[in-house]
Design an enzyme around this catalytic site. Structure first.
Site, mmCIF file in Angstrom:
data_model
loop_
_atom_site.group_PDB
_atom_site.id
_atom_site.type_symbol
_atom_site.label_atom_id
_atom_site.label_comp_id
_atom_site.label_asym_id
_atom_site.label_seq_id
_atom_site.Cartn_x
_atom_site.Cartn_y
_atom_site.Cartn_z
ATOM 1 N N ASP A 154 0.869 -1.175 0.000
ATOM 2 C CA ASP A 154 0.000 0.000 0.000
ATOM 3 C C ASP A 154 0.912 1.234 0.000
ATOM 4 O OD1 ASP A 154 -2.146 1.677 -0.059
ATOM 5 O OD2 ASP A 154 -3.211 0.746 1.609
HETATM 6 C C1 NOJ Z 1 -4.007 3.959 0.012
HETATM 7 C C2 NOJ Z 1 -5.196 3.069 0.189
HETATM 8 O O1 NOJ Z 1 -5.114 2.407 1.437
HETATM 9 C C3 NOJ Z 1 -5.352 2.021 -0.916
HETATM 10 O O2 NOJ Z 1 -6.574 1.375 -0.745
HETATM 11 C C4 NOJ Z 1 -5.242 2.656 -2.267
HETATM 12 O O3 NOJ Z 1 -5.411 1.670 -3.260
HETATM 13 C C5 NOJ Z 1 -3.896 3.335 -2.377
HETATM 14 N N1 NOJ Z 1 -3.783 4.370 -1.356
HETATM 15 C C6 NOJ Z 1 -3.668 3.943 -3.754
HETATM 16 O O4 NOJ Z 1 -4.498 5.009 -3.945
#
Ligand code: NOJ
Length: 743
Positions: free
Chosen positions: A285
């Site tokens: 993430d």
């Molecule tokens: C953080 C989020 O937790 C995740 O769900 C998302 O896909 C990513 N950012 C990318 O935007």
């Protein structure tokens, strides 16, 4: 092509032409091996590096310096990136100006639709209609792929038992079975039947794992759960996504029992890849690798990178640790280059399967983008899913549906004319100008002779009551009132947690003054989480739960308000009476002292019921249904024979309107070597019945459906009594039983 930019081209020329269209495993290996052999360590780590897209003046652009990184061969993918023209431009740099000429992957959070926004995922789950949700994901893929997107960070398959957690809006609610069914529907919809088609997206099951178990519902917080809860509640939707062929999995920000997921070798390499045999891209993430430092398991960036790559994280989103800090660790032997090669292989494998070595520009198609975004068929599908998602919570004295011929309807509330809110969170590149708010939806639906007046009444969040007077005046001589209340679209999703999940601001006070006028009043709730609304439940004549329904929200809500569509959605998560009951979920354990109103020393509260305000699976209709002839056969069968168990029920529409019922089948394993939940959803089916019509549904359970993790954590089925519950919610059920005998 410059310099070695021809590398890919040369390797491709050496491959038989047929291999490109229909890759065999051997062809793929040849291509990937040759590429890996030709790459420098930095180029390999570049393939594992994902950069950010930023908002430019008209759309996403690469982060500062991003284009140079592509040229240098130090970029594998970009996130938050779409737009046919611009992605084409970046792809051209990668293919023509980088030494290896390897195409980029463009990723985007395509969560509930692309430009045609669909209902938020919690609402989609409430349709209990996987075919409609697969179709919604297919449409999202058709639009996004035309705009250059190859890879979506969806579906979010986190089970959420705590509505304080803002990300409950992004998933399918509290139940692992419903969550698994929806996960499969979305993976199929995004990836299609053949990933090599140019209108498919690589799907991502996220966030691995137990992200929804954050203590206190506080996003990113610590998770400390048993292996049993992990395996029985949080892992099943991931397993279902893996079995459906999901191409990618994203790590979760949390730790479990002291081990952050981005360093969790046992769960990533051990369970996901080893036990389950999955071999897709594991993506971190956003800065998940870097966060191993504040988690306290890495002292510096290099240590964080080493932990990540060793645990099995292939792609480093945003931290740039793999590119900048891992070369030293490869050099001094802390990281075996074979580990890096393996991760690169997974990235190249996905690029190949998406057809990008064949044609790097196949997704970035301005013509297709123009023709397909907001296509009328897509908008119609969004309205269909939106109507199916609406849950009728209360309808005293058949307040609903309203007649389209009333003389005057007052539409009141801070969300009534809020087009942006209809899209919900994670809705880029949706636009407010595409969306129909509830007020215009009502205006579109009523007869020419109906006057529709609007008063906002209050803001969503502040405590100013000066608009009440105007709202009361509007409602005073109206024949009916539609009161649109709830949360702002950015009060749920990432980092948007609440400790008070009642109506924000003075909306409850607004409801009191309007409802006390005694008009036929319909409360329309817009929100991204279950709300605690006991006062409304007691006093509002009718309540519709509408979540955030996407571009067609206003029309879909009007369809239901005026009876053009009979609501049949159900709640995918329990609505608590108050926040103190949380966590609250239907599939809880019985305890040694199950709650009893007449026995003090049982598991309950002094100041609130132990039961929810509205349970999981609940939702009314404008018609009524009966469940008769509920049977299970055989009622006894030997455990050793593994014979199927057949559950059947006859459902009859006893009212005077066509309507939908979601027939739900739950089981309880009454006595086992470890305690089992009081109910577990095992099957469901949404059906439509005309007035007076009956249908007999038959569901087959196998012994796999009765399995649980035994004392030794090995899946097992044990003999003994099982209860089966069939009904219209997790509470409104008919019970039958069968026994597995010990022979
Ligand atoms: C953080 C989020 O937790 C995740 O769900 C998302 O896909 C990513 N950012 C990318 O935007």
């Amino acid at each position: 092509m410059k310099r070695l930019a021809a590398t890919v081209a040369i390797i491709l020329i050496l491959l038989p032409a047929a291999a490109l269209a229909q890759p065999t495993v051997a062809d793929l290996e040849v291509l990937i091996d040759s590429l890996i052999d030709a790459m420098t360590v930095e180029e390999k780590l570049g393939q594992l590096t994902q950069y950010r897209g930023e908002w430019g003046t008209t759309g996403p652009v690469a982060q500062a310096g991003g284009e140079d990184q592509i040229r240098a061969g130090h970029a594998g993918s970009f996130l938050s990136m779409y737009g046919a023209e611009y992605t084409r431009k970046l792809q051209k740099i990668a293919v023509e100006e980088s030494r290896m000429g390897i195409p980029l992957l463009f990723a985007q959070d395509v969560i509930h639709g692309f430009r045609t926004t669909f209902p938020v995922p919690i609402a989609e789950a409430g349709t209990f209609d996987p075919a409609a949700i697969e179709h919604a994901a297919r449409i999202a893929a058709i639009e996004a792929s035309a705009a250059g997107v190859h890879w979506t960070f969806a579906p979010m398959v986190d089970i959420a038992r705590d509505p304080r957690w803002g990300r409950i809006v992004e998933g399918s609610g509290e139940d692992p079975y419903l969550g698994s069914v929806m996960a499969v529907a979305k993976v199929r919809g995004f990836q299609g039947s053949d990933l090599t088609a140019s209108n498919t997206l690589l799907a991502t099951a996220k966030h691995f794992v137990a992200y929804g178990g954050a203590e206190g519902g506080r996003d990113y917080n610590t998770v400390d759960i048993s292996e049993r809860t992990l395996r029985e509640i949080y892992l099943p939707p991931f397993r279902a996504a893996v079995d459906a062929g999901v191409g990618s999995v994203m790590g979760a920000f949390n730790e479990i029992g002291g081990i952050p997921l981005h360093a969790h070798e046992y769960l990533i390499n051990g369970l996901l890849r080893g036990e389950w045999g999955w071999d897709g891209i594991f993506v971190s993430d956003y800065t998940g690798i870097l966060e191993l430092i504040p988690h306290g398991v890495a002292a510096n960036r290099t240590e964080a990178g080493v932990l990540g790559i060793k645990a099995g994280v292939d792609v480093d989103m945003v931290s740039e640790i793999y590119l900048k800090d891992l070369p030293a660790a490869v050099e001094d032997g802390r990281v075996d280059i074979a580990l890096v090669n393996q991760a690169v292989r997974r990235v190249l494998d996905a690029k190949y399967k998406l057809g990008l070595f064949d044609d790097p520009y196949r997704y970035s198609d301005p013509e297709r983008e123009k023709a397909l975004l907001l296509h009328p068929d897509h908008i119609a599908a969004s309205r269909d899913v939106a109507r199916k998602a609406i849950v009728l919570l209360k309808n005293e004295g058949q307040t609903l549906p309203l007649s389209k011929d009333l003389k005057k309807i007052a539409v009141i509330g801070p969300l009534a004319d809020h087009a942006r809110a209809t899209l919900g969170g994670w809705s880029s590149p949706g636009r407010a100008e595409d969306a129909v708010a509830i007020l215009p939806g009502i205006r579109n639906a009523v007869s020419d002779s109906t006057e529709v007046v609007f008063a906002k009444g209050s803001e969503i969040e502040d405590r100013d009551m000066s608009g009440f007077e105007e709202a009361v005046a509007a409602a005073d001589d109206a024949d009916a009132v539609v009161l649109v209340l709830g949360e702002h679209h950015d009060m749920s999703a990432e980092a948007l947690n609440r400790t008070d999940i009642g109506l924000p601001g003075v909306q409850r006070e607004l409801a009191e003054v309007i409802i006390s006028l005694g008009k036929p009043t319909v409360v329309v709730l817009m929100n991204g989480r279950p709300l605690a609304i006991p006062w409304l439940a007691d006093h509002a004549p009718a309540i519709l739960e509408t979540w955030f329904l996407g571009v067609q929200m206003g029309n879909a809500v009007a369809d239901v308000i005026f009876g053009d569509y009979n609501p049949g959605g159900k709640l995918p998560a329990s609505f608590p009476v108050n926040v103190g009951q949380i966590p609250l979920y239907y599939n809880h354990k019985n305890t040694g002292r199950p709650p009893s109103p007449t026995d003090k020393y049982t598991s309950k509260y002094m100041d609130a019921p132990w039961t929810p305000l509205y349970p999981f699976g609940y939702g009314l209709s404008y018609t009524t249904f009966t469940f008769t002839d509920v049977t299970v056969t055989p009622d006894k069968s030997p455990l050793s024979e593994n014979s199927p168990i057949t559950v059947s029920a006859t459902i009859t529409n006893t009212g005077d309107r066509t309507g939908d019922e979601v027939v739900q089948v739950y089981i309880q394993d009454v006595t086992a070597s470890v305690t089992r939940p009081v109910k577990e959803l095992k099957r469901f089916q949404r059906i439509t019945l005309e007035p007076g019509a009956s249908r007999t549904l038959t569901f087959t359970l196998t012994q796999d459906d009765l399995e649980f993790y035994g004392l030794d954590m090995i899946p097992t089925v044990e003999h003994g009594l099982f209860k089966v519950f069939v009904g219209s919610s997790s509470v409104d059920v008919t019970e039958v039983q069968f026994e597995l005998t010990n022979e």
